[in-house]
Scaffold this motif. Structure first.
Motif, short mmCIF file in Angstrom:
data_model
loop_
_atom_site.label_atom_id
_atom_site.label_comp_id
_atom_site.label_asym_id
_atom_site.label_seq_id
_atom_site.Cartn_x
_atom_site.Cartn_y
_atom_site.Cartn_z
N GLN A 1 0.84 -1.20 0.00
CA GLN A 1 0.00 0.00 0.00
C GLN A 1 0.87 1.24 0.00
OE1 GLN A 1 -2.47 0.59 3.47
NE2 GLN A 1 -3.92 1.86 2.35
N THR A 2 0.77 2.05 -1.04
CA THR A 2 1.47 3.32 -1.07
C THR A 2 0.54 4.39 -0.50
OG1 THR A 2 0.79 3.59 -3.36
CG2 THR A 2 2.99 2.72 -2.97
N LEU A 3 1.15 5.50 -0.12
CA LEU A 3 0.43 6.53 0.65
C LEU A 3 -0.83 6.99 -0.07
CD1 LEU A 3 0.95 7.89 3.35
CD2 LEU A 3 1.94 9.82 2.10
N GLY A 4 -1.96 6.90 0.62
CA GLY A 4 -3.22 7.39 0.08
C GLY A 4 -3.86 6.50 -0.95
N GLN A 5 -3.29 5.32 -1.17
CA GLN A 5 -3.84 4.39 -2.16
C GLN A 5 -4.39 3.14 -1.51
OE1 GLN A 5 -3.93 5.33 -5.47
NE2 GLN A 5 -3.16 7.24 -4.62
N GLY A 6 -5.14 2.37 -2.28
CA GLY A 6 -5.64 1.09 -1.77
C GLY A 6 -4.56 0.03 -1.82
N PRO A 7 -4.66 -0.96 -0.96
CA PRO A 7 -3.69 -2.07 -0.98
C PRO A 7 -3.72 -2.79 -2.33
CG PRO A 7 -4.99 -2.11 1.04
CD PRO A 7 -5.64 -1.12 0.13
N GLU A 8 -2.52 -3.16 -2.80
CA GLU A 8 -2.39 -3.91 -4.05
C GLU A 8 -1.89 -5.32 -3.72
OE1 GLU A 8 -0.87 -0.89 -7.39
OE2 GLU A 8 0.39 -0.95 -5.61
N GLY B 1 11.24 3.52 -4.98
CA GLY B 1 9.86 3.18 -5.32
C GLY B 1 9.29 2.03 -4.50
N ASP B 2 10.15 1.34 -3.76
CA ASP B 2 9.67 0.26 -2.90
C ASP B 2 9.11 0.80 -1.58
OD1 ASP B 2 12.55 -1.77 -3.84
OD2 ASP B 2 10.56 -1.61 -4.79
N SER B 3 9.32 2.07 -1.33
CA SER B 3 8.81 2.67 -0.10
C SER B 3 7.29 2.55 -0.06
CB SER B 3 9.21 4.14 0.00
OG SER B 3 10.61 4.27 0.10
N ALA B 4 6.78 1.90 0.95
CA ALA B 4 5.35 1.61 1.05
C ALA B 4 5.07 0.94 2.37
CB ALA B 4 4.89 0.70 -0.09
N MET B 5 3.78 0.71 2.62
CA MET B 5 3.36 -0.13 3.74
C MET B 5 3.13 -1.53 3.17
SD MET B 5 2.30 -0.30 7.02
CE MET B 5 1.35 1.10 7.66
N TYR B 6 3.72 -2.52 3.80
CA TYR B 6 3.53 -3.91 3.37
C TYR B 6 2.62 -4.59 4.38
CZ TYR B 6 6.96 -2.98 -0.16
OH TYR B 6 7.61 -2.44 -1.25
N LEU B 7 1.47 -5.02 3.89
CA LEU B 7 0.44 -5.60 4.74
C LEU B 7 0.36 -7.11 4.53
CD1 LEU B 7 -2.38 -2.99 4.07
CD2 LEU B 7 -1.18 -3.29 6.23
N THR C 1 -9.44 -7.59 -3.98
CA THR C 1 -9.04 -6.47 -4.82
C THR C 1 -9.70 -5.22 -4.23
OG1 THR C 1 -8.82 -7.84 -6.78
CG2 THR C 1 -9.11 -5.47 -7.11
N PHE C 2 -8.88 -4.22 -3.95
CA PHE C 2 -9.35 -3.03 -3.25
C PHE C 2 -9.57 -1.86 -4.20
CE2 PHE C 2 -8.92 -4.04 1.24
CZ PHE C 2 -8.11 -5.17 1.21
N GLY C 3 -10.48 -0.99 -3.80
CA GLY C 3 -10.59 0.30 -4.44
C GLY C 3 -9.51 1.24 -3.94
N GLY C 4 -9.49 2.43 -4.50
CA GLY C 4 -8.44 3.39 -4.16
C GLY C 4 -8.63 4.08 -2.82
N GLY C 5 -9.80 3.89 -2.22
CA GLY C 5 -10.04 4.46 -0.90
C GLY C 5 -10.76 5.80 -0.96
#
Lengths: 113, 113
Positions: A37-44, A85-91, B102-106
């Motif tokens: 999950q990158t800032l302000g985005q949904g988890p991928e 670009g790997d900077s993110a939250m890993y869930l 699969t998530f939405g963008g929030g």
């Protein structure tokens, strides 16, 4: 059981270094998932396991990323030669097969400097 | 392929007023739909899910959601919003139990006193 645990909570690393994250799922859950999950985005979605078998990998999971679940319990996610670009939250999440309850951990926040 | 759209990046509402967060989805076969909430630097907390049955689903903290198959929507609602509901909300879809989400963008919700 206290839920899904992730370690570490935060990781700061220099570009080019390797990092490894750990996820301990709920003990009776046989499926384990990794998301980014990158800032302000949904988890991928990145990848998921059923027991020790890795059943699916997203195209987002480049060859620098590798995940394992060697004994069907905890899992590790390794990133080699980290990039900014790997900077993110890993869930991490876990569930039972054919069940609709997904439990998420608090995540590992990676910052690559 | 499956996808989720959350058309609003942010929803502002006054405390005590009704809150609606919109979600539309696309998936082959029967959809399994979820709402999660995320507070800053935290993992995802489950709010509610639709698997089958009644189109109106009630969940945690007074939230509910209505499944509309013809409009492929699953909007989240709360009759009277609280300041503490201010957070990031994610809609997600799965093709079945134990399958990846699969998530939405929030949608960021801001409830003003």
């Amino acid at each position: 059981d206290t839920g899904v645990s992730q370690d570490p909570r935060h990781k700061i690393t220099k570009r080019g270094q390797n990092v490894t994250f750990r996820c301990d799922p709920i003990s009776e859950h046989n499926r384990l998932y990794w998301y980014r999950q990158t800032l302000g985005q949904g988890p991928e979605f990145l990848t998921y396991f059923q027991n020790e078998a890795q059943l699916e990998k997203s195209r987002l999971l480049s060859d620098r990323f590798s995940a394992e679940r060697p004994k069907g319990s905890f899992s590790t996610l390794e990133i080699q030669r980290t990039e900014q670009g790997d900077s993110a939250m890993y869930l991490c999440a876990s569930s039972l097969e054919d069940h609709y309850g997904y439990t998420f951990g608090s995540g590992t926040r990676l910052t690559v400097v | 392929a499956q996808s989720v759209a959350q058309p609003e990046d942010q929803v502002n509402v006054a405390e005590g007023n009704p809150l609606t967060v919109k979600c539309t989805y696309s998936v082959s076969g029967n959809p399994y739909l979820f709402w999660y909430v995320q507070y800053p630097n935290r993992g995802l907390q489950f709010l509610l899910k639709y698997i089958t049955g009644d189109n109106l689903v009630k969940g945690s903290y007074g939230f509910e959601a209505e499944f509309n198959k013809s409009q492929t929507s699953f909007h989240l609602k709360k009759p009277s919003a609280l300041v503490s509901d201010s957070a990031l909300y994610f809609c997600a879809v799965s093709r079945g139990g134990g399958n990846k989400l699969t998530f939405g963008g929030g949608t960021r919700v801001l409830v003003k006193p």
